[in-house]
Design a protein around this motif. Structure first.
Motif, PDB file in Angstrom:
ATOM      1  N   LEU A  38      -3.644   1.831  11.674  1.00 42.33           N
ATOM      2  CA  LEU A  38      -4.636   1.027  10.974  1.00 42.33           C
ATOM      3  C   LEU A  38      -4.409  -0.437  11.337  1.00 42.33           C
ATOM      4  CD1 LEU A  38      -4.521   2.563   7.371  1.00 42.33           C
ATOM      5  CD2 LEU A  38      -6.207   3.021   9.160  1.00 42.33           C
ATOM      6  N   GLU A  84      -5.498  -4.516  10.673  1.00 41.98           N
ATOM      7  CA  GLU A  84      -6.148  -5.427   9.742  1.00 41.98           C
ATOM      8  C   GLU A  84      -7.532  -5.794  10.273  1.00 41.98           C
ATOM      9  OE1 GLU A  84      -5.441  -9.807   7.641  1.00 41.98           O
ATOM     10  OE2 GLU A  84      -4.007  -9.051   9.127  1.00 41.98           O
ATOM     11  N   ARG A 139     -14.364  -2.945   7.702  1.00 40.49           N
ATOM     12  CA  ARG A 139     -13.349  -1.931   7.419  1.00 40.49           C
ATOM     13  C   ARG A 139     -12.212  -2.062   8.411  1.00 40.49           C
ATOM     14  NH1 ARG A 139     -16.313   3.603   5.792  1.00 40.49           N
ATOM     15  NH2 ARG A 139     -14.148   4.241   5.900  1.00 40.49           N
ATOM     16  N   ALA A 140     -11.057  -1.577   7.993  1.00 37.68           N
ATOM     17  CA  ALA A 140      -9.897  -1.590   8.876  1.00 37.68           C
ATOM     18  C   ALA A 140     -10.083  -0.531   9.960  1.00 37.68           C
ATOM     19  CB  ALA A 140      -8.621  -1.295   8.077  1.00 37.68           C
ATOM     20  N   ALA A 158       0.476   0.505   9.889  1.00 35.65           N
ATOM     21  CA  ALA A 158      -0.507  -0.473   9.443  1.00 35.65           C
ATOM     22  C   ALA A 158      -0.083  -1.856   9.935  1.00 35.65           C
ATOM     23  CB  ALA A 158      -0.628  -0.463   7.920  1.00 35.65           C
ATOM     24  N   THR A 211      -2.754  -3.058  -0.080  1.00 39.81           N
ATOM     25  CA  THR A 211      -3.298  -3.155   1.278  1.00 39.81           C
ATOM     26  C   THR A 211      -3.624  -1.782   1.830  1.00 39.81           C
ATOM     27  OG1 THR A 211      -2.056  -5.189   1.706  1.00 39.81           O
ATOM     28  CG2 THR A 211      -2.824  -3.950   3.621  1.00 39.81           C
ATOM     29  N   TRP A 218      -7.191  -0.495   3.189  1.00 44.92           N
ATOM     30  CA  TRP A 218      -7.414  -0.124   4.583  1.00 44.92           C
ATOM     31  C   TRP A 218      -7.677   1.365   4.757  1.00 44.92           C
ATOM     32  CZ3 TRP A 218      -3.320  -3.173   7.942  1.00 44.92           C
ATOM     33  CH2 TRP A 218      -3.504  -4.554   7.723  1.00 44.92           C
TER      34      TRP A 218
END
Length: 533
Positions: free
Chosen positions: A94, A96, A103-104, A345, A425, A429
């Motif tokens: 994923l 940022e 959207r992520a 992420a 977060t 995400w």
């Protein structure tokens, strides 16, 4: 009259300690393992609550050939001891969201088909990835043959024709950072993150790790990522089984206060030899060999007097402990079908992220990149019905003053704040907006816990970082220069961080005792090959 068997004491019942004890027992030693905690496993221990099973540390099963070789040395096989599942996708990434993205973005990385993910990130990069992986595979194979299974007690393994022929290339890889090596081949920052992130598995950042470690991409992008059903506690259980089958005794809740020695003058600066270990309750366990399989800093600076230390405190002052971590274990109500088993992420500005961890002004990154494991996506046995087990890891500085974790939000403020931020977060995400409200079990672990429970130097999560100055023969060796019969194993000595490296370190202890200076793995005796087959 039969001579008594030589005695060995192993300090620490983590992966390295259990593996070393099993091999020493097969070498003919009467072995006892002493562990300060009340359970075995060390960093790979397991925690259970309300039907949830949480791995407390390692969660990636890589380099399966190392596990296979170790179990064959013990007269069995990984297939006999573990129920291994190949993950598909190997992991999800994923990113940022950029300013123009709502959207992520998510990319699934599949073993043997990673070019598909890279073409998504950087069209036209598939051919460059193939060349990158060819180099990764070649370097990986070279490392297995010459660098990982050697004690570096002799330069013989480094002087062979195979290494000499590749010396110019190896010099370039050692003299270039992984970050620069990747950036010279890929333009998209997200593609660079995927190939640079393996540095974190080595306790460092891409700009601090030598490009030699691009070999790690072979392990996850080509060889594949496996999962032992039942979690990594199943690996610890298997190691405990092979050790106890060989006659090893394991004693938990037992703290070693000193290595007992007698004066002895020998070659290479030897000043003493081991005669056993002293325990906190006043008991002495006699031994001909002692293997410290815990944190090398703790072993060298706490249980040895300064005059017998190979690595005294001043040696550590110039070393890098790697990163610390905030770990978050969550039991979540309801299923989360959008999750993969492994998810990475990444924040956009991850240079700032790494500078917060390793730079001059060290602090908990905000925002932070992190890792999420959802083993219940693969293994329904680790969570109650209609629930998920999640494990989040947030790299932070190796600094015990960040604090300790706790149950249900009771940890120190900085630890709980980092956990809350990562949960929020990830919920955003991964498009699980109600994630926090569905948590029914929560536990956090911080750098102070690593320092207290694992005697980890400066609260580090994995061990000394694999920078150039702390890799291969620059890393702490596995035998004391001052005390005969004192050996070391585990992630803080050669060959380094990670479960496969801990298993190899067990073989290196045996090599020291045998006087074996070869560069390859220990040979499997013919009888054991037949049994394992």
């Amino acid at each position: 009259m039969t001579a008594p068997r030589p005695r060995a004491v192993v300090i620490g019942a983590g992966v390295a300690g259990l593996a070393t004890s099993a091999l020493l027992a097969r070498e003919g030693y009467d072995v006892e393992v002493v562990e300060q905690q009340h359970h075995v496993g060390g960093r790979a221990a397991t925690w259970r609550r309300d039907g949830f099973t949480f791995d407390l540390g390692p969660s990636w099963y890589l380099m399966p050939e190392v596990f296979d070789h170790f179990f064959r040395l013990c007269g069995t096989s990984a297939d006999d001891e573990l129920d291994l599942v190949r993950l598909d996708p190997a992991y999800r990434v994923l990113f940022e969201p950029r300013d123009d993205e709502d959207r992520a973005p998510a990319v699934d990385v599949r073993t043997g088909a990673a070019h598909e993910a890279f073409e998504t990130l950087e069209p036209g990069s598939g051919a460059r990835l193939e060349a990158y992986l060819d180099s990764s595979r070649e370097t990986y194979d070279l490392a297995l043959r010459h660098f990982l299974y050697t004690t570096f007690a002799s330069p013989r393994g480094l002087l062979g024709r195979d290494v000499a022929r590749r010396a110019p290339r190896l010099a370039r890889l050692l003299g270039t950072s992984l970050e620069r090596f990747v950036a010279s081949r890929f333009a998209d920052e997200r593609a660079r993150q995927v190939l640079g992130y393996p540095a974190v598995f080595l306790g460092t950042s891409p700009d601090r790790a030598p490009a030699l470690y691009h070999l790690m991409s072979h392990a996850d992008l080509e060889a594949g990522v496996l999962y032992p059903r039942g979690g990594f506690g199943a690996v610890v259980d298997a190691l405990l089984r092979v050790a106890t089958r060989a006659g090893v005794k394991v004693r938990t809740g037992t703290r070693v206060t000193a290595v007992a020695t007698v004066p002895e003058r020998g070659r290479g600066g030897v000043r003493a030899r081991v005669v056993g270990v002293d325990l906190a309750d006043g008991e002495r366990l006699t031994a001909d060999v002692v293997v410290g399989a815990g944190d090398l800093h703790d072993l060298e600076t706490r249980i040895l007097p300064p005059e017998l230390a190979t690595y005294p405190e001043r040696w550590w002052d110039a070393r890098d402990p790697g990163f610390g971590a905030v770990l978050v274990h969550l039991g979540v109500r309801g299923r989360l079908p959008s999750l993969a088993h492994h998810t990475l992420a990444f924040t956009r500005d991850w240079r700032t992220n790494f500078d917060a961890i390793f730079g001059a002004d060290r602090h908990v990154p905000d925002p932070a990149s992190f890792y999420v494991c959802a083993p219940s996506r693969t293994d329904r046995g680790v969570a109650p019905d209609d629930h998920e087990t999640l494990f989040l890891l947030v790299p932070v500085p190796a600094d015990p003053t960040i604090g300790a974790g706790g149950i249900d939000g009771s940890g120190d403020p900085a630890v709980e704040a980092a956990a809350d931020a990562a949960i929020a977060t990830f919920a955003d995400w991964a498009h699980v907006p109600d994630l926090a409200s569905r948590v029914v079990v929560r536990r956090t672990i911080g750098p102070a816990d690593f320092a207290r429970d694992l005697s980890s130097w400066r609260g580090g999560a994995l061990g000394p970082a694999h920078t150039l100055r702390q890799s291969a023969f620059f890393r702490g060796r596995n035998a004391s220069r001052r005390v005969a019969g004192l050996l070391y194993a585990g992630g803080t000595t050669v060959p380094g961080i990670g479960l496969p490296m801990c298993l190899i370190s067990a073989e290196l202890a045996v090599k020291r005792l045998r006087g074996d200076t070869s560069a390859g793995p220990l040979p499997v005796p013919a009888l054991l090959r037949e049994v394992a087959a």
